[in-house]
Scaffold this motif. Structure first.
Motif, mmCIF file in Angstrom:
data_model
loop_
_atom_site.group_PDB
_atom_site.id
_atom_site.type_symbol
_atom_site.label_atom_id
_atom_site.label_comp_id
_atom_site.label_asym_id
_atom_site.label_seq_id
_atom_site.Cartn_x
_atom_site.Cartn_y
_atom_site.Cartn_z
ATOM 1 N N LYS A 222 0.816 -1.220 0.000
ATOM 2 C CA LYS A 222 0.000 0.000 0.000
ATOM 3 C C LYS A 222 0.850 1.271 0.000
ATOM 4 C CE LYS A 222 -3.545 -2.605 2.423
ATOM 5 N NZ LYS A 222 -4.441 -2.746 3.569
ATOM 6 N N SER A 223 2.161 1.128 0.204
ATOM 7 C CA SER A 223 3.030 2.312 0.211
ATOM 8 C C SER A 223 4.449 1.908 -0.156
ATOM 9 C CB SER A 223 3.042 2.961 1.600
ATOM 10 O OG SER A 223 3.787 2.147 2.503
ATOM 11 N N VAL A 224 5.262 2.896 -0.490
ATOM 12 C CA VAL A 224 6.670 2.636 -0.826
ATOM 13 C C VAL A 224 7.419 2.134 0.405
ATOM 14 C CG1 VAL A 224 8.829 3.713 -1.564
ATOM 15 C CG2 VAL A 224 6.692 4.264 -2.763
ATOM 16 N N ARG A 225 7.149 2.724 1.570
ATOM 17 C CA ARG A 225 7.831 2.261 2.787
ATOM 18 C C ARG A 225 7.518 0.782 3.041
ATOM 19 N NH1 ARG A 225 10.651 4.548 6.739
ATOM 20 N NH2 ARG A 225 10.084 6.641 6.041
ATOM 21 N N ASP A 226 6.259 0.406 2.853
ATOM 22 C CA ASP A 226 5.884 -1.001 3.028
ATOM 23 C C ASP A 226 6.649 -1.905 2.061
ATOM 24 O OD1 ASP A 226 4.090 -0.181 4.932
ATOM 25 O OD2 ASP A 226 2.314 -1.013 3.964
ATOM 26 N N ALA A 227 6.844 -1.420 0.829
ATOM 27 C CA ALA A 227 7.590 -2.205 -0.166
ATOM 28 C C ALA A 227 9.033 -2.418 0.308
ATOM 29 C CB ALA A 227 7.567 -1.505 -1.525
ATOM 30 N N LEU A 481 8.423 10.536 -5.258
ATOM 31 C CA LEU A 481 7.299 10.637 -6.194
ATOM 32 C C LEU A 481 5.971 10.412 -5.469
ATOM 33 C CD1 LEU A 481 6.788 11.049 -9.242
ATOM 34 C CD2 LEU A 481 6.905 8.565 -9.509
ATOM 35 N N GLU A 482 5.945 9.418 -4.601
ATOM 36 C CA GLU A 482 4.727 9.102 -3.834
ATOM 37 C C GLU A 482 4.305 10.295 -2.970
ATOM 38 O OE1 GLU A 482 3.674 5.294 -1.125
ATOM 39 O OE2 GLU A 482 5.273 6.540 -0.300
ATOM 40 N N PHE A 487 -1.022 10.569 -3.522
ATOM 41 C CA PHE A 487 -2.137 9.716 -3.970
ATOM 42 C C PHE A 487 -2.753 9.017 -2.755
ATOM 43 C CE2 PHE A 487 -4.061 5.804 -5.523
ATOM 44 C CZ PHE A 487 -4.669 6.192 -6.696
ATOM 45 N N VAL A 488 -3.978 9.393 -2.409
ATOM 46 C CA VAL A 488 -4.644 8.777 -1.254
ATOM 47 C C VAL A 488 -5.986 8.160 -1.640
ATOM 48 C CG1 VAL A 488 -3.546 10.202 0.527
ATOM 49 C CG2 VAL A 488 -5.617 11.019 -0.607
#
Length: 495
Positions: A222-227, A481-482, A487-488
């Protein structure tokens, strides 16, 4: 904190709540199991494992109490049906593997479980990962949680079930695999983040093979940090996989500084295709402006062999598939056709494979067998391998000239309706991979980040391509970029 909506959380939020004791892993898992059952119309989960999930959650709670829990401890995940999971159906969404329950665990799931992750079940996908819309699955299609009219939309493919489950908040994150865009395209279609790591960064052992020189597993989140958190757990050298790289895994989360000042972003002129929708072009320009505003230098670059990428990919991938899928013959495991009196072993092979494989898989096996056949090997397969080397060299040249990351669209359109491409020429469907296949051919890391909505309100993603082994730097660009895109948007719950 309410456990009721915990299924909508990010890994980061859940990790912090679990560590502070504000929620238990069992309660978090129950919230996802409830969402998973309610989400049945999405067709995302195809084999549910609630007993395994609750056992793993209870064990995670013990570790959390002891105070030494890794980041993924207690986090409920979905696992794509391509990953072998011990004692649990692992079918690659194919009839030919009906009833196959491996006696072993893939390296990726072994690593995730060692870190305390919780498996909710197995996720839908295109059969043997061959497809861009999740319509080739023996289970039927997965459905995109985003709905803007009466149509049911594709979540993309082949990791369509993974994308639908994450975007629909049925799990906190999911594993995907990417052979020509199968993590990044569905991520873009569903408004989530998906990263394909460098080839060799994540072990392929125990993942049912499609095209061995292209396949790479990665996280859908759901997010870049999660990735970054998820990839940390999946990555690492594995002696069981001869293509796995013996390279240390850096701290990907620590790489998310949000500072890209002075970095050089390449914009490949060959990706400005004729007929690209104006919305995709505008989104790309928006992404360029966001990275400029963050202090990056934007430079036009040339990747001259891009136009040959799709034809080369659709020779190499089917060739490897025809070789990999020869093992499914009805002899040792999976489906075996009923034989008539007098049928011999040849009839058993033919009938089993005709019944067990779907149309798209049969098409690709036949293409692959053709391009590998004696009279055509040099004309097709060897030529495609030479083109692949040129595509890889294009990227090496650009990176050697100081480019840090490359920004492109992720897909040529927003999600389309299920069944809309069915009557079309298969090549129409293959064109969905136009921006993503080069990354697999060159073995590079690539990430899709949701950046905006189209006029109808469907998510659109941009792709960033990184230097080999620089997933940390790539994720940091994605993070910038996120944050800039903000983008929410989430799909309205209709299911």
């Amino acid at each position: 904190m309410s456990a009721g909506s915990a299924n909508t959380w990010t890994i980061e939020k859940a990790r912090d709540a679990l560590r502070k004791g504000e929620i238990s892993a069992v309660d978090l898992t129950m919230a996802c199991l409830t969402a998973m059952d309610a989400g049945a119309p999405l067709g995302a989960f195809v084999h549910k494992t609630p007993e395994i999930a609750l056992d793993q959650a209870r064990a995670a709670d013990q570790r959390l109490k002891a105070g030494d829990a890794p980041s993924l401890c207690g986090i409920p995940l979905g696992i794509k049906d391509l990953f072998c999971t011990k004692g649990v159906n692992s079918q690659a969404a194919s009839g030919i593997l009906n009833g196959f329950k491996p006696e072993y665990e893939s390296t990726v799931t072994t690593k995730l479980f060692a870190d305390g992750a919780v498996m909710l079940g197995k996720l839908n996908m295109d059969e043997f990962a061959m497809g861009s819309s999740n319509e080739t699955s023996v289970y039927g299609p997965a459905v995109n949680p985003w709905k803007v009219d009466e149509r049911k939309l594709t979540p993309g493919g082949s990791s369509g079930g993974s994308a639908a489950a994450v975007a629909g908040d049925l799990c906190l994150a999911a594993t995907g695999t990417d052979t020509g865009g199968s993590i990044r395209q569905p991520a873009a279609f569903t408004g989530i983040v998906g990263i394909k790591p460098t080839y060799g960064r994540v072990s392929r052992w125990g993942i049912i093979a499609f095209a061995s020189s292209l396949d790479q597993a990665g996280p859908m989140t759901k997010s870049v940090r999660d990735a970054a958190i998820f990839l940390q757990s999946m990555a690492g050298h594995d002696p069981k996989d001869s293509t796995s790289a013996e390279i240390a895994v850096p701290d990907f989360e620590a790489a998310l500084t949000g500072d890209i000042r002075g970095k050089v972003i390449g914009i490949p002129k060959e990706y400005r295709l004729d007929g690209i929708p104006a919305e995709i072009d505008a989104l790309w320009q928006q992404g360029i402006d966001m990275l400029k505003d963050a202090g990056a230098e934007v430079r036009e670059i040339s990747l001259p062999h891009t136009k040959y990428a799709l034809p080369a990919y659709y020779v190499i991938a089917p060739a490897e598939a025809s070789s990999n899928l020869a093992r499914y013959d009805g002899v040792r495991y999976g489906h075996r056709a009923k034989l008539a009196q007098g049928d011999g072993i040849t009839e058993m092979y033919e009938k089993t494979r005709a019944e067990g494989f779907g149309k798209e898989v049969q098409r690709r096996i036949m293409i692959g067998t053709y391009v590998l056949s004696a009279g055509f090997y040099d004309a097709y397969y060897n030529r495609a391998r030479r083109v692949r080397a040129l595509i890889k060299r294009d990227f090496e040249t650009v990176f050697a000239e100081g480019v840090d990351a490359i920004l492109t669209p992720a897909t040529p359109s927003a999600a389309f309706g299920l069944g809309e491409m069915a009557s079309a020429d298969p090549v129409e469907m293959y064109l969905n991979d136009v921006f993503t296949v080069t990354v697999n051919l060159a073995g590079l890391p690539g990430v899709s980040v949701p950046v905006g909505l189209d006029a109808k309100g469907l998510p659109l993603g941009l792709q960033l391509i990184g230097r080999p082994w620089d997933e940390g730097g790539l994720l940091n660009h994605a993070y910038v970029l996120e944050r800039a895109a903000g983008f929410v948007a989430r799909p309205q719950k209709w299911w």
